[in-house]
Design an enzyme around this catalytic site. Sequence first.
Site, PDB file in Angstrom:
ATOM      1  N   ARG A 111     -82.753  50.255  82.895  1.00  0.00           N
ATOM      2  CA  ARG A 111     -82.042  51.424  82.364  1.00  0.00           C
ATOM      3  C   ARG A 111     -80.555  51.206  82.526  1.00  0.00           C
ATOM      4  NH1 ARG A 111     -84.753  55.444  86.346  1.00  0.00           N
ATOM      5  NH2 ARG A 111     -84.598  53.491  87.473  1.00  0.00           N
ATOM      6  N   CYS A 121     -81.485  51.838  72.898  1.00  0.00           N
ATOM      7  CA  CYS A 121     -82.863  51.341  73.005  1.00  0.00           C
ATOM      8  C   CYS A 121     -83.901  52.254  72.357  1.00  0.00           C
ATOM      9  CB  CYS A 121     -83.212  51.131  74.469  1.00  0.00           C
ATOM     10  SG  CYS A 121     -82.064  50.019  75.276  1.00  0.00           S
ATOM     11  N   ARG A 123     -73.689  54.728  71.697  1.00  0.00           N
ATOM     12  CA  ARG A 123     -74.598  54.360  70.605  1.00  0.00           C
ATOM     13  C   ARG A 123     -75.698  55.403  70.444  1.00  0.00           C
ATOM     14  NH1 ARG A 123     -75.683  48.233  72.212  1.00  0.00           N
ATOM     15  NH2 ARG A 123     -75.256  49.144  74.251  1.00  0.00           N
ATOM     16  N   VAL A 151     -78.012  42.786  79.010  1.00  0.00           N
ATOM     17  CA  VAL A 151     -79.248  42.258  79.615  1.00  0.00           C
ATOM     18  C   VAL A 151     -78.989  40.877  80.225  1.00  0.00           C
ATOM     19  CG1 VAL A 151     -81.599  41.458  79.146  1.00  0.00           C
ATOM     20  CG2 VAL A 151     -80.769  43.528  78.044  1.00  0.00           C
ATOM     21  N   GLU A 169     -87.567  43.222  79.145  1.00  0.00           N
ATOM     22  CA  GLU A 169     -86.851  43.919  80.227  1.00  0.00           C
ATOM     23  C   GLU A 169     -87.103  45.414  80.143  1.00  0.00           C
ATOM     24  OE1 GLU A 169     -84.151  46.021  79.795  1.00  0.00           O
ATOM     25  OE2 GLU A 169     -83.809  45.743  77.645  1.00  0.00           O
ATOM     26  N   ALA A 200     -86.083  68.492  79.134  1.00  0.00           N
ATOM     27  CA  ALA A 200     -85.755  68.911  77.765  1.00  0.00           C
ATOM     28  C   ALA A 200     -84.243  68.877  77.576  1.00  0.00           C
ATOM     29  CB  ALA A 200     -86.279  70.314  77.527  1.00  0.00           C
ATOM     30  N   LYS A 248     -93.493  46.184  75.691  1.00  0.00           N
ATOM     31  CA  LYS A 248     -92.110  46.664  75.678  1.00  0.00           C
ATOM     32  C   LYS A 248     -91.919  47.793  74.654  1.00  0.00           C
ATOM     33  CE  LYS A 248     -87.668  47.033  75.715  1.00  0.00           C
ATOM     34  NZ  LYS A 248     -86.803  47.389  76.813  1.00  0.00           N
TER      35      LYS A 248
HETATM   36  C1  UGA Z   1     -84.362  52.894  78.276  1.00  0.00           C
HETATM   37  C2  UGA Z   1     -85.593  52.756  79.166  1.00  0.00           C
HETATM   38  O1  UGA Z   1     -85.622  53.832  80.125  1.00  0.00           O
HETATM   39  C3  UGA Z   1     -85.592  51.415  79.902  1.00  0.00           C
HETATM   40  O2  UGA Z   1     -86.790  51.262  80.646  1.00  0.00           O
HETATM   41  C4  UGA Z   1     -85.496  50.286  78.861  1.00  0.00           C
HETATM   42  O3  UGA Z   1     -85.428  49.008  79.483  1.00  0.00           O
HETATM   43  C5  UGA Z   1     -84.238  50.487  78.033  1.00  0.00           C
HETATM   44  O4  UGA Z   1     -84.292  51.766  77.380  1.00  0.00           O
HETATM   45  C6  UGA Z   1     -84.180  49.344  77.046  1.00  0.00           C
HETATM   46  O5  UGA Z   1     -85.068  49.245  76.207  1.00  0.00           O
HETATM   47  O6  UGA Z   1     -83.310  48.468  77.191  1.00  0.00           O
HETATM   48  P1  UGA Z   1     -81.797  53.627  78.648  1.00  0.00           P
HETATM   49  O7  UGA Z   1     -81.663  53.558  77.153  1.00  0.00           O
HETATM   50  O8  UGA Z   1     -80.782  52.991  79.499  1.00  0.00           O
HETATM   51  O9  UGA Z   1     -83.210  52.960  79.105  1.00  0.00           O
HETATM   52  O10 UGA Z   1     -81.809  55.164  78.995  1.00  0.00           O
HETATM   53  P2  UGA Z   1     -82.755  56.259  79.653  1.00  0.00           P
HETATM   54  O11 UGA Z   1     -82.248  56.590  80.997  1.00  0.00           O
HETATM   55  O12 UGA Z   1     -84.165  55.895  79.534  1.00  0.00           O
HETATM   56  O13 UGA Z   1     -82.423  57.511  78.693  1.00  0.00           O
HETATM   57  C7  UGA Z   1     -82.558  57.418  77.271  1.00  0.00           C
HETATM   58  C8  UGA Z   1     -82.232  58.738  76.591  1.00  0.00           C
HETATM   59  O14 UGA Z   1     -83.259  59.694  76.855  1.00  0.00           O
HETATM   60  C9  UGA Z   1     -80.928  59.398  77.054  1.00  0.00           C
HETATM   61  O15 UGA Z   1     -80.251  59.909  75.939  1.00  0.00           O
HETATM   62  C10 UGA Z   1     -81.391  60.532  77.965  1.00  0.00           C
HETATM   63  O16 UGA Z   1     -80.488  61.610  77.981  1.00  0.00           O
HETATM   64  C11 UGA Z   1     -82.695  60.921  77.296  1.00  0.00           C
HETATM   65  N1  UGA Z   1     -83.672  61.563  78.217  1.00  0.00           N
HETATM   66  C12 UGA Z   1     -84.222  60.858  79.227  1.00  0.00           C
HETATM   67  C13 UGA Z   1     -84.045  62.894  78.000  1.00  0.00           C
HETATM   68  O17 UGA Z   1     -83.560  63.551  77.062  1.00  0.00           O
HETATM   69  N2  UGA Z   1     -84.966  63.467  78.841  1.00  0.00           N
HETATM   70  C14 UGA Z   1     -85.529  62.774  79.860  1.00  0.00           C
HETATM   71  O18 UGA Z   1     -86.382  63.353  80.572  1.00  0.00           O
HETATM   72  C15 UGA Z   1     -85.147  61.447  80.065  1.00  0.00           C
END
Ligand code: UGA
Length: 445
Positions: free
Chosen positions: A154, A260, A327, A16, A151, A252, A204
């Site tokens: 992603r 996060c 992680r 970040v 923040e 899904a 958040k």
């Molecule tokens: C997430 C949030 O999307 C961000 O907005 C936030 O800032 C961040 O956490 C944080 O708190 O720092 P991130 O962890 O990078 O971001 O990842 P995502 O792209 O949101 O995906 C998270 C998980 O959900 C992944 O394992 C992904 O495979 C899964 N996912 C996502 C699904 O299984 N289905 C979906 O439709 C979307």
Amino acid sequence: MSAPREPLGVIGVGWVGLVTAVAFADLGHEVWCLDIDRVKLDALACGKSQIHEADLEATLVRTLPRLHFTDDPADLFGAARVAFVCVDTPPTASGDADLSRVEEVVAALPPSAAGALLVMKSTVPVGTGARLRHVLDARGLDHVGYASNPEFLREGSALADFRAPDRVVIGASEPADAERLSALYAPIADCIVVTDVPSAEMIKLASNAFLATKISFINEIANVCEEVGASVEEVARGMGLDSRIGQSFLKAGIGFGGSCFPKDVAALKQLAGNSGYHFQLLASVIEVNSMQKRRVVTKLQRHLGSLRGRRVAIWGMAFKPDTNDMREASSIVLAARLVAEGATVTAYDPAVDVALAARYLPPEVQIAASALEAADGADAVVIVTEWPQFRELVGSLRARMATPLLIDGRNLIDPAAAQAAGLAYEGIGRIPLPARIAAGLPAGS
Ligand code: UGA
């Protein structure tokens, strides 16, 4: 000529912090980056980053003339009046957030911090701002301002998210602090939400918890779809076209991971619990996510019987594509379950090397040099991370596997392509191919 932009400080240059520092430097600010890790600072000062993030290193190199790296808080506060706090807040064993690094920042504030504004970007429990305000006041630092500015970046698209945010949230008790921060974001943000500190902190946690809830919800719909012969992708498409629901986060799969969602959902549940409220819904979101990772084992057993002595290949170890971050990745639970069932497990991920994999997976898991090598002699391949390049390999699988079974934990593969390649195929919440054809549905979802 436009006025020079305000110098800024960033405390903690992890993921970040570094994104924040280079993004503001790119907007023309001089940015002082403070960290306790001298080796990291030296590398950054040479334009080298350990963090895999699109455009990050290129932006770092481009903005180096405006970036300053130091391990001395006095340097930062000697130059900047606004300091973004970006230190990590890992979960403790109880699920609470560990705030010790945030507290160390406050404890190390030098006299030159007088009149400065601390801006919390780290994800913290609601009430942290009020608590730190007391700590600052008790130390005679009542002239140090405090604001919350969570923040929403992603991993994999953090710089792009920073540059084009859906909204910027600013929690401040002093209107002047909110105005000062709003001015910093004015060049990039169309929507700035100014609110009180506890509400900003809650926005958040609630945002991440809601997105995680959406994922667990659609995963449960997928599980029911499997029972009743519906297709979760058709269902998600039909649901998502309702603007009140929206298409995003309705994919899904084999469960959410990363640094996060699991942490923030647990932290919000714990926060509620600490104040005497049992957050029933989040307890279920966590449980559904944990079960979803294990359901794949049941699917394998349905096809193969006992997994003892069977070879299973895991394709993808990272928690999502375009990162090497493992992680809380679904691959960790799955690999451990498979090893416990007596399977021989081989894993491959284009971004994860042997040393990194060894930090997260049981020692019995062999790490392959390619996806096809992992599949050699396997009784099943399980797709855990949706790396697009896996699609191209489906045609080569049958010849290399002992039993041609593909379990697609991310619905990455076109079932018709898998069938054409001679594979038994199962996705998540997808109607088995023969049933689709009988029902006159397109084969692709
Ligand atoms: C997430 C949030 O999307 C961000 O907005 C936030 O800032 C961040 O956490 C944080 O708190 O720092 P991130 O962890 O990078 O971001 O990842 P995502 O792209 O949101 O995906 C998270 C998980 O959900 C992944 O394992 C992904 O495979 C899964 N996912 C996502 C699904 O299984 N289905 C979906 O439709 C979307």
